[in-house]
Design a protein around this motif. Structure first.
Motif, short mmCIF file in Angstrom:
data_model
loop_
_atom_site.label_atom_id
_atom_site.label_comp_id
_atom_site.label_asym_id
_atom_site.label_seq_id
_atom_site.Cartn_x
_atom_site.Cartn_y
_atom_site.Cartn_z
N PHE A 73 1.01 -0.93 0.01
CA PHE A 73 0.00 0.18 0.03
C PHE A 73 0.91 1.11 -0.10
O PHE A 73 1.44 1.76 1.05
N ASP A 74 1.21 1.76 -1.34
CA ASP A 74 2.19 2.82 -1.35
C ASP A 74 1.39 4.15 -1.33
O ASP A 74 2.03 5.07 -1.00
N TYR A 75 0.21 4.29 -1.90
CA TYR A 75 -0.08 5.53 -2.49
C TYR A 75 -1.41 6.01 -1.53
O TYR A 75 -2.24 5.19 -1.48
N LEU A 76 -1.40 7.26 -0.88
CA LEU A 76 -2.54 7.67 -0.36
C LEU A 76 -2.88 9.00 -0.54
O LEU A 76 -1.85 9.96 -0.48
N THR A 77 -4.24 9.47 -0.40
CA THR A 77 -4.70 10.91 -0.50
C THR A 77 -5.69 11.14 0.07
O THR A 77 -6.66 9.92 0.29
N ILE A 78 -6.23 12.25 0.65
CA ILE A 78 -7.48 12.47 1.33
C ILE A 78 -8.24 13.37 0.54
O ILE A 78 -7.94 14.58 -0.11
N ASP A 79 -9.61 12.96 0.57
CA ASP A 79 -10.57 13.77 0.12
C ASP A 79 -11.39 14.44 1.35
O ASP A 79 -12.25 13.79 2.16
N TYR A 80 -10.73 15.80 1.59
CA TYR A 80 -11.18 16.45 3.00
C TYR A 80 -12.67 16.76 2.95
O TYR A 80 -13.24 16.77 4.03
N GLU A 81 -13.34 17.09 1.73
CA GLU A 81 -14.62 17.54 1.77
C GLU A 81 -15.68 16.46 2.31
O GLU A 81 -16.70 16.45 2.81
N ASP A 82 -15.40 15.21 1.49
CA ASP A 82 -16.17 14.03 2.04
C ASP A 82 -15.82 12.98 2.87
O ASP A 82 -16.13 12.08 3.37
N HIS A 83 -14.57 13.35 3.34
CA HIS A 83 -13.77 12.59 4.55
C HIS A 83 -13.64 11.19 4.01
O HIS A 83 -13.64 10.10 4.68
N TYR A 84 -12.95 11.06 2.99
CA TYR A 84 -12.48 9.75 2.38
C TYR A 84 -10.94 9.95 2.29
O TYR A 84 -10.31 10.54 1.85
N LEU A 85 -10.56 8.74 2.75
CA LEU A 85 -9.13 8.33 2.51
C LEU A 85 -8.86 7.38 1.28
O LEU A 85 -9.84 6.30 1.04
N LEU A 86 -8.16 7.61 0.42
CA LEU A 86 -8.09 6.91 -0.95
C LEU A 86 -6.59 6.27 -0.93
O LEU A 86 -5.58 6.92 -0.76
N SER A 87 -6.54 4.92 -1.02
CA SER A 87 -5.45 4.21 -1.05
C SER A 87 -5.23 3.10 -2.05
O SER A 87 -6.08 2.42 -2.42
N ALA A 88 -4.01 3.29 -2.57
CA ALA A 88 -3.77 2.25 -3.73
C ALA A 88 -3.21 1.04 -3.31
O ALA A 88 -2.08 1.13 -2.56
N HIS A 89 -3.48 0.01 -3.68
CA HIS A 89 -3.15 -1.44 -3.38
C HIS A 89 -2.29 -1.56 -4.61
O HIS A 89 -2.69 -2.30 -5.43
N LEU A 90 -0.90 -1.26 -4.49
CA LEU A 90 -0.13 -1.45 -5.78
C LEU A 90 0.07 -2.61 -6.66
O LEU A 90 -0.67 -2.62 -7.48
N ALA A 91 0.33 -3.64 -6.14
CA ALA A 91 0.45 -4.90 -6.85
C ALA A 91 -0.71 -5.69 -7.21
O ALA A 91 -1.01 -6.30 -8.13
N ALA A 92 -2.01 -5.19 -6.17
CA ALA A 92 -3.09 -5.89 -6.41
C ALA A 92 -3.82 -5.28 -7.35
O ALA A 92 -5.16 -5.68 -7.71
N GLY A 93 -3.76 -3.95 -7.86
CA GLY A 93 -4.40 -3.02 -8.69
C GLY A 93 -5.90 -2.64 -8.21
O GLY A 93 -6.84 -2.75 -8.93
N ILE A 94 -6.03 -2.29 -6.76
CA ILE A 94 -7.38 -2.02 -6.57
C ILE A 94 -7.09 -0.71 -5.68
O ILE A 94 -6.02 -0.41 -5.14
#
Length: 93
Positions: free
Chosen positions: A39-60
């Protein structure tokens, strides 16, 4: 010294003066997908309160609600994802 280098030096000095903070665990989530993948990449949608997380090798891409600490959606089909960016004005990832 150029203005941008001076500004960078001031910012670095400002951050160095901040007191150290300790990270603390606030939740544990079980996410779908294969174990042992990064799990390498994260970012946040502060308005809707979402954490977006990329599961690198799994492609999710996982969408996690930071208010409830629950998985909202697992989006498959993004193989080799190399980063995550959220565009607030367009509500796009």
């Amino acid at each position: 010294m150029s203005i941008s280098i001076r500004l960078l030096a001031i910012l670095v000095a400002s951050f160095a003066a901040l007191p150290a903070q300790t990270l603390k665990q606030i939740a544990t989530l079980d996410l779908p997908g294969p174990g042992g993948k990064r799990f390498d990449y994260l970012t946040i949608d502060y308005e809707d309160h979402y954490l977006l997380s990329a599961h690198l090798a799994a492609g999710i891409l996982y969408v996690i609600d930071t208010r409830t600490n629950k998985l909202v959606k697992a989006i498959p089909g993004v193989p080799g994802v190399e980063g995550v960016e959220y565009v607030p004005g367009r509500k796009k990832v």
